[in-house]
Design a protein around this motif. Sequence first.
Motif, PDB file in Angstrom:
ATOM      1  N   THR A  19       0.837  -1.198   0.000  1.00 48.94           N
ATOM      2  CA  THR A  19       0.000   0.000   0.000  1.00 48.94           C
ATOM      3  C   THR A  19       0.873   1.250   0.000  1.00 48.94           C
ATOM      4  OG1 THR A  19      -1.704  -1.206   1.223  1.00 48.94           O
ATOM      5  CG2 THR A  19      -1.865   1.196   1.207  1.00 48.94           C
ATOM      6  N   MET A  20       1.945   1.238   0.794  1.00 48.53           N
ATOM      7  CA  MET A  20       2.854   2.387   0.835  1.00 48.53           C
ATOM      8  C   MET A  20       3.487   2.606  -0.529  1.00 48.53           C
ATOM      9  SD  MET A  20       2.918   4.248   3.467  1.00 48.53           S
ATOM     10  CE  MET A  20       3.744   5.444   2.534  1.00 48.53           C
ATOM     11  N   GLY A  21       3.872   1.541  -1.214  1.00 50.55           N
ATOM     12  CA  GLY A  21       4.461   1.668  -2.548  1.00 50.55           C
ATOM     13  C   GLY A  21       3.505   2.339  -3.517  1.00 50.55           C
ATOM     14  N   LYS A  22       2.234   1.956  -3.456  1.00 49.90           N
ATOM     15  CA  LYS A  22       1.229   2.562  -4.333  1.00 49.90           C
ATOM     16  C   LYS A  22       1.007   4.029  -3.956  1.00 49.90           C
ATOM     17  CE  LYS A  22      -3.424   2.074  -6.159  1.00 49.90           C
ATOM     18  NZ  LYS A  22      -3.409   3.440  -6.542  1.00 49.90           N
ATOM     19  N   LEU A  23       0.966   4.332  -2.665  1.00 46.22           N
ATOM     20  CA  LEU A  23       0.785   5.725  -2.231  1.00 46.22           C
ATOM     21  C   LEU A  23       1.928   6.602  -2.725  1.00 46.22           C
ATOM     22  CD1 LEU A  23      -0.396   5.246   1.454  1.00 46.22           C
ATOM     23  CD2 LEU A  23      -1.759   6.030  -0.469  1.00 46.22           C
ATOM     24  N   ILE A  24       3.140   6.085  -2.649  1.00 45.39           N
ATOM     25  CA  ILE A  24       4.312   6.849  -3.078  1.00 45.39           C
ATOM     26  C   ILE A  24       4.250   7.119  -4.579  1.00 45.39           C
ATOM     27  CG2 ILE A  24       6.821   6.740  -3.334  1.00 45.39           C
ATOM     28  CD1 ILE A  24       6.799   5.147  -0.647  1.00 45.39           C
ATOM     29  N   ARG A  25       3.882   6.102  -5.361  1.00 44.58           N
ATOM     30  CA  ARG A  25       3.741   6.299  -6.810  1.00 44.58           C
ATOM     31  C   ARG A  25       2.627   7.292  -7.114  1.00 44.58           C
ATOM     32  NH1 ARG A  25       4.278   0.754  -6.935  1.00 44.58           N
ATOM     33  NH2 ARG A  25       2.050   0.505  -7.290  1.00 44.58           N
ATOM     34  N   ASP A  26       1.482   7.178  -6.401  1.00 41.89           N
ATOM     35  CA  ASP A  26       0.363   8.102  -6.628  1.00 41.89           C
ATOM     36  C   ASP A  26       0.747   9.536  -6.278  1.00 41.89           C
ATOM     37  OD1 ASP A  26      -1.178   5.976  -7.418  1.00 41.89           O
ATOM     38  OD2 ASP A  26      -2.364   5.873  -5.580  1.00 41.89           O
ATOM     39  N   ALA A  27       1.668   9.695  -5.332  1.00 42.96           N
ATOM     40  CA  ALA A  27       2.108  11.028  -4.930  1.00 42.96           C
ATOM     41  C   ALA A  27       3.127  11.612  -5.908  1.00 42.96           C
ATOM     42  CB  ALA A  27       2.717  10.980  -3.532  1.00 42.96           C
ATOM     43  N   GLY A  28       3.586  10.812  -6.865  1.00 49.67           N
ATOM     44  CA  GLY A  28       4.568  11.293  -7.830  1.00 49.67           C
ATOM     45  C   GLY A  28       5.977  11.291  -7.288  1.00 49.67           C
ATOM     46  N   LEU A  29       6.247  10.475  -6.278  1.00 48.03           N
ATOM     47  CA  LEU A  29       7.568  10.394  -5.668  1.00 48.03           C
ATOM     48  C   LEU A  29       8.190   9.039  -5.981  1.00 48.03           C
ATOM     49  CD1 LEU A  29       6.633  11.705  -2.107  1.00 48.03           C
ATOM     50  CD2 LEU A  29       7.779  13.000  -3.890  1.00 48.03           C
ATOM     51  N   THR A  30       9.495   8.943  -5.767  1.00 46.53           N
ATOM     52  CA  THR A  30      10.169   7.653  -5.829  1.00 46.53           C
ATOM     53  C   THR A  30      10.358   7.166  -4.402  1.00 46.53           C
ATOM     54  OG1 THR A  30      12.395   8.583  -5.716  1.00 46.53           O
ATOM     55  CG2 THR A  30      11.427   8.323  -7.918  1.00 46.53           C
ATOM     56  N   VAL A  31      10.657   5.886  -4.258  1.00 51.44           N
ATOM     57  CA  VAL A  31      10.867   5.327  -2.924  1.00 51.44           C
ATOM     58  C   VAL A  31      12.059   6.000  -2.254  1.00 51.44           C
ATOM     59  CG1 VAL A  31      11.436   3.222  -1.642  1.00 51.44           C
ATOM     60  CG2 VAL A  31       9.806   3.129  -3.518  1.00 51.44           C
ATOM     61  N   ALA A  32      13.114   6.281  -3.006  1.00 46.16           N
ATOM     62  CA  ALA A  32      14.296   6.936  -2.441  1.00 46.16           C
ATOM     63  C   ALA A  32      13.960   8.327  -1.936  1.00 46.16           C
ATOM     64  CB  ALA A  32      15.405   7.002  -3.487  1.00 46.16           C
ATOM     65  N   GLU A  33      13.167   9.087  -2.707  1.00 48.53           N
ATOM     66  CA  GLU A  33      12.754  10.426  -2.270  1.00 48.53           C
ATOM     67  C   GLU A  33      11.911  10.343  -0.999  1.00 48.53           C
ATOM     68  OE1 GLU A  33      12.361  12.748  -6.557  1.00 48.53           O
ATOM     69  OE2 GLU A  33      10.630  11.669  -5.753  1.00 48.53           O
TER      70      GLU A  33
END
Length: 70
Positions: free
Chosen positions: A51-65
């Motif tokens: 879920t966190m991975g999807k939220l990060i993508r939806d926010a337009g961020l990368t996991v590293a950011e």
Amino acid sequence: MPKLPGIPHLQAVRALEKAGFVLIRQGKHIILSDGAHTVQVPRNNPVNAYTMGKLIRDAGLTVAEFKRLL
């Protein structure tokens, strides 16, 4: 995509606020927006890693950011 552990929902909300997101409303989910993206963070502790991975993508961020914002 690098692995991201599940994190508490309030920690995720604080990181998104650092990225420029503003709280819109709260209920079973916390809704945040930056004008271009809207994200719904569930009130789970911890928020599931998928879920966190999807939220990060939806926010337009990368996991590293996102990890830097934590």
